[in-house]
Design an enzyme around this catalytic site. Sequence first.
Site, PDB file in Angstrom:
ATOM      1  N   GLY A 189      -6.848  47.432 106.267  1.00 27.77           N
ATOM      2  CA  GLY A 189      -6.742  49.217 106.434  1.00 27.77           C
ATOM      3  C   GLY A 189      -7.560  48.513 107.975  1.00 27.77           C
ATOM      4  O   GLY A 189      -7.425  49.239 108.424  1.00 27.77           O
ATOM      5  N   THR A 190      -9.064  47.924 107.615  1.00 31.35           N
ATOM      6  CA  THR A 190      -9.761  47.766 108.523  1.00 31.35           C
ATOM      7  C   THR A 190      -8.705  47.587 109.683  1.00 31.35           C
ATOM      8  O   THR A 190      -8.722  48.302 110.986  1.00 31.35           O
ATOM      9  CB  THR A 190     -10.820  47.156 107.961  1.00 31.35           C
ATOM     10  OG1 THR A 190     -11.531  47.858 107.372  1.00 31.35           O
ATOM     11  CG2 THR A 190     -11.629  45.899 109.877  1.00 31.35           C
ATOM     12  N   ASN A 198     -12.613  58.220 101.529  1.00 30.82           N
ATOM     13  CA  ASN A 198     -12.747  57.364 100.596  1.00 30.82           C
ATOM     14  C   ASN A 198     -13.886  57.666  99.869  1.00 30.82           C
ATOM     15  O   ASN A 198     -13.726  57.703  98.717  1.00 30.82           O
ATOM     16  CB  ASN A 198     -12.874  55.617 100.705  1.00 30.82           C
ATOM     17  CG  ASN A 198     -13.935  55.628 102.295  1.00 30.82           C
ATOM     18  OD1 ASN A 198     -13.700  56.626 102.805  1.00 30.82           O
ATOM     19  ND2 ASN A 198     -14.057  55.120 101.401  1.00 30.82           N
ATOM     20  N   SER A 255      -2.938  50.823 103.784  1.00 28.36           N
ATOM     21  CA  SER A 255      -3.033  48.826 102.878  1.00 28.36           C
ATOM     22  C   SER A 255      -2.492  49.120 101.398  1.00 28.36           C
ATOM     23  O   SER A 255      -2.514  49.966 100.418  1.00 28.36           O
ATOM     24  CB  SER A 255      -4.934  48.919 102.734  1.00 28.36           C
ATOM     25  OG  SER A 255      -5.276  47.928 102.095  1.00 28.36           O
ATOM     26  N   ALA A 256      -2.166  47.955 100.411  1.00 25.84           N
ATOM     27  CA  ALA A 256      -1.655  47.840 100.080  1.00 25.84           C
ATOM     28  C   ALA A 256      -2.161  47.526  98.944  1.00 25.84           C
ATOM     29  O   ALA A 256      -1.775  48.193  98.050  1.00 25.84           O
ATOM     30  CB  ALA A 256      -0.500  46.150 100.323  1.00 25.84           C
ATOM     31  N   CYS A 299     -29.042  52.644  99.393  1.00 24.51           N
ATOM     32  CA  CYS A 299     -29.686  51.651  98.295  1.00 24.51           C
ATOM     33  C   CYS A 299     -28.519  50.860  98.117  1.00 24.51           C
ATOM     34  O   CYS A 299     -28.112  49.289  97.955  1.00 24.51           O
ATOM     35  CB  CYS A 299     -30.160  51.516  96.986  1.00 24.51           C
ATOM     36  SG  CYS A 299     -31.667  52.527  97.791  1.00 24.51           S
TER      37      CYS A 299
END
Lengths: 392, 154
Positions: free
Chosen positions: A71-72, A151, A199-200, A325
């Site tokens: 995806g990136t 997301n 994306s798969a 964090c």
Amino acid sequence: MPDIYMDHISANPVLPEVKQAMLPYLEERVGNPSSLHKWGQAARDDVEAAREKVAALIGADPSEIIFTSCGTESNNLAVKGLALANEKKGKHILCSAVEHTSVLSSAKALKRFGFETELVPVDRLGRVAPEDVQKRIRPDTVLVSVMQANNEIGTIEPIAEISKVTKERGVLFHTDAVASAGNIPVNVKTLGADALSLSANQFYGPPGAAALWLRQGTRLTPLLDGGFQEDNRRAGLENFPAVIGMGKAAELALADMPHRMVYLQNLRDKMIQVIPSIVPHTVQTGHPSERLPGHASFCIGFIEGEGMLLWLDDSGIAASSVSACTSKALKTSHVLLATGMETALAQGSVVFSLGIKNTEDDVDYVFEGLPRIVDKLRKMSPTYAKFLKGVV
Amino acid sequence: MPAYSDKVMDHFKNPRNVGEIENADGVGEVGNPICGDMMTFYIKVEGDRLKDIKFKTFGCGAAIAVSSMTSEMGMGKTMEEAMLITPQGVADELGGLPKVKFHCSNLGADALHLAIDDYRKKNNLPPLVHGEQAHHDEETDDQSWDTAVDVVEP
């Protein structure tokens, strides 16, 4: 102890049928899809069949699908490739403030080519208003990028309404559908965008396969220089075992989508209703209903997300968090901040992203464990002590 | 999430000396919830020794383990001895901390030292020299991939 996986937004298991489709290419089958011999041609045929299935998932023409590695990469290719191909027209890019870092960082990387990026704000639920896009479009705006679903908070954006604005102004529109494609109906014709990333692994395909849909006739500057694969738009040997798996996963996702959606929405809605009622000082993040089917996200007051994840993991529950964090950069989530979340409360982020293997029992188990974990962390929290004393 | 040593996980899961001391002789607070970690240390002093130490911590696994270990290391020590506790010493006792956590979450020694400062100030005693500090506020992150949100704000 149970083994409950609720981190499907990070990674999904590969379905057995998908694995079966890929296996020949990990065993006896050989052949570069660009080779002329029968082995190569067989691989080519299988890759093209996968392309048709991926196109069918999003209502596109197979020739408009460019396979990538993740995806990136799809987001990089869309943002950089479309901006650079149109730099003579102008150098202004609009992105929503809640885009994935692969979109935001791609836009930022274009600064060295003279591009300027402006962020479009979102409301408290994480939604972009089409008029906020409209009023920021300038004569030199070449690209608008707004994701279909977020997301971190699950919110689904009004893509079809935003594309009306971009069409009217003649500006290219990319939507990052990595979190949504395969999980909710995606049709490029009704969405009206010019490019869409998917994306798969987000729909139970293998990692290592993704795609960029690019409307026919849209110019794109490739990122990789090399051979003529993917119609000269993405050089390099196709990851054909993964691409073939992506095709199978797309076919299954399309066929099973109505069932998967109803199933996941029921579990999700139960979590969204119950968790704030059994864990006081908890807010749900993102939109209450316009959200990904399996995505339940919260910010829990007076505690920090990483400690919560460690204890959940200890109880056999895998979840995620976007607290400072837990991020490698130790920065508070830009998505939560864009929705106006208080920084201290944002540290209590927890995301349960459900998958088709999760059950009602799994959800009940979380209801049993989470209040106990939060209680334990609050007992040692100085901010909770201050709250109880009325100092804060 | 980083991989923690067994010792860190033990102190995270079973933190020693959690709580507050009523009418503490000294209180020290470092960090804030906005940056992700906050610790408050409470001490009870008898003669020049730390008779009791308790803490409350908001933060990640490392922050909780560091607080717990610092309280154990300081317990029963003289104030001078306690001032020699360093972030590096606490990390060593914990079997090491992930690099990314060393600066931001390793604030226990600072909090304990501030509690001692507080006690000495209240009792008109001269301050003791601080040992090495975590310098958490100076730590900046220059990983370029994370600078995405620094683009023009809406």
